[in-house]
Write a protein that holds these residues in place. Structure first.
Motif, short mmCIF file in Angstrom:
data_model
loop_
_atom_site.label_atom_id
_atom_site.label_comp_id
_atom_site.label_asym_id
_atom_site.label_seq_id
_atom_site.Cartn_x
_atom_site.Cartn_y
_atom_site.Cartn_z
N ASP A 159 -27.13 -44.29 0.07
CA ASP A 159 -27.38 -45.63 -0.46
C ASP A 159 -26.26 -46.59 -0.07
N ILE A 160 -25.04 -46.12 -0.17
CA ILE A 160 -23.88 -46.97 0.14
C ILE A 160 -23.90 -47.39 1.61
N LEU A 161 -24.00 -46.41 2.51
CA LEU A 161 -23.94 -46.74 3.94
C LEU A 161 -25.19 -47.48 4.41
N MET A 162 -26.35 -47.19 3.81
CA MET A 162 -27.56 -47.94 4.18
C MET A 162 -27.40 -49.40 3.73
N TYR A 163 -26.86 -49.60 2.54
CA TYR A 163 -26.61 -50.96 2.05
C TYR A 163 -25.70 -51.71 3.02
N TYR A 164 -24.58 -51.10 3.39
CA TYR A 164 -23.65 -51.75 4.32
C TYR A 164 -24.32 -52.03 5.67
N ILE A 168 -28.53 -51.91 -5.51
CA ILE A 168 -27.31 -51.36 -4.90
C ILE A 168 -26.21 -52.42 -4.84
N GLN A 169 -26.56 -53.66 -4.50
CA GLN A 169 -25.50 -54.69 -4.39
C GLN A 169 -24.85 -54.98 -5.75
N HIS A 170 -25.54 -54.63 -6.83
CA HIS A 170 -24.98 -54.83 -8.17
C HIS A 170 -24.37 -53.55 -8.74
N TYR A 171 -24.42 -52.47 -7.98
CA TYR A 171 -23.80 -51.22 -8.40
C TYR A 171 -22.29 -51.45 -8.38
N PRO A 172 -21.58 -51.06 -9.44
CA PRO A 172 -20.14 -51.36 -9.52
C PRO A 172 -19.35 -50.95 -8.28
N GLY A 173 -18.65 -51.92 -7.70
CA GLY A 173 -17.75 -51.67 -6.58
C GLY A 173 -18.36 -51.65 -5.20
N VAL A 174 -19.68 -51.70 -5.08
CA VAL A 174 -20.29 -51.56 -3.75
C VAL A 174 -20.15 -52.82 -2.92
N ARG A 175 -20.55 -53.96 -3.45
CA ARG A 175 -20.64 -55.17 -2.63
C ARG A 175 -19.27 -55.68 -2.17
N GLN A 176 -18.29 -55.66 -3.03
CA GLN A 176 -16.94 -56.14 -2.75
C GLN A 176 -16.97 -57.58 -2.21
N LEU A 215 -16.13 -48.34 6.60
CA LEU A 215 -15.29 -47.25 6.12
C LEU A 215 -14.17 -47.76 5.21
N GLU A 216 -13.64 -48.93 5.52
CA GLU A 216 -12.62 -49.53 4.64
C GLU A 216 -13.23 -49.92 3.30
N LEU A 217 -14.47 -50.46 3.31
CA LEU A 217 -15.17 -50.77 2.06
C LEU A 217 -15.40 -49.49 1.26
N LEU A 218 -15.81 -48.43 1.95
CA LEU A 218 -16.06 -47.15 1.29
C LEU A 218 -14.78 -46.62 0.66
N GLU A 219 -13.66 -46.71 1.38
CA GLU A 219 -12.36 -46.28 0.84
C GLU A 219 -12.08 -46.96 -0.49
N ARG A 220 -12.25 -48.29 -0.52
CA ARG A 220 -11.99 -49.04 -1.76
C ARG A 220 -12.94 -48.63 -2.87
N LEU A 221 -14.23 -48.49 -2.53
CA LEU A 221 -15.23 -48.08 -3.52
C LEU A 221 -14.87 -46.73 -4.12
N LEU A 222 -14.38 -45.81 -3.30
CA LEU A 222 -14.04 -44.47 -3.76
C LEU A 222 -12.70 -44.42 -4.48
N GLY A 223 -11.96 -45.53 -4.48
CA GLY A 223 -10.66 -45.56 -5.15
C GLY A 223 -9.56 -44.88 -4.36
#
Length: 197
Positions: free
Chosen positions: A140-145, A172-180, A30-38
């Protein structure tokens, strides 16, 4: 009068009770998602129960419970509702894959469970770029995580066996901001074939 079309339920929907959370990494995801979402961050996350279901402590009102619930809340808070799907069908497909993520990826811990998840995903992704078809979504985001720790440990041969999952995961890991800060999972780009001529 119109007739509703009902598709056969995928086998994974006939699984044990939904666990909304699971692997103990929900708060980190959820913290990764927060950052991805700005989003500015600063939300306080906790866990509840032996399954470590994520809980978001809110300043006003009751806290929110569950990975899917909190993730959808964050998406709406960031005003990026397109990540939840645009049409009714896309929204349903996103919801379906979020349920799969929580029930099967979080719920599965044995090698056999992991193989089943990878096999299911590999078949589904055979003719799709993203889980919901042609659009990048929260699923896609949560499945990747949720799969990251599994994909890191796969051998080259296992990655090739689940080629569609590998292709999707690498995308997905190369999608901007996802991998962090998560480690980059390496995939072999060139496969060697013998010439039978």
């Amino acid at each position: 009068m119109g007739r509703a079309v009902v598709a056969a339920l995928p086998p994974w929907l006939a699984c044990p009770a939904v666990q909304d959370g699971g692997s103990g990494t929900g708060a980190e995801e959820l913290e990764l998602l927060e950052r991805l979402l700005g989003l500015p961050g600063g939300n306080k996350y906790g866990v509840q129960g032996e399954r470590k279901v994520p809980v978001l402590q809110t300043n006003n009102g009751p806290g929110l419970t569950g990975l899917m619930t909190i993730a959808a809340h964050l998406v709406r808070q960031a005003r990026k509702e397109q990540l939840l799907g645009s049409t009714a069908e896309e929204k349903a497909v996103v919801q379906q894959w979020l349920e799969y993520r929580v029930t099967r990826v979080n719920g599965g811990s044995s090698k056999e469970d992991i193989r089943t998840v990878l096999k299911d995903l590999n078949m589904h992704l055979e003719d799709k770029v993203y889980l919901a078809g042609s659009i990048f979504t929260l699923a896609d985001i949560l499945m990747y995580y949720g799969l990251h720790h599994i994909m890191v440990d796969l051998t080259v041969q296992e990655k090739e066996k689940y080629l569609n999952v590998s292709r999707w995961f690498n995308h997905i890991q190369h999608y901007p901001g996802v991998r962090q800060h998560l480690s980059n999972v390496i995939f072999i780009k060139n496969r060697l074939y013998t010439n039978a001529h």
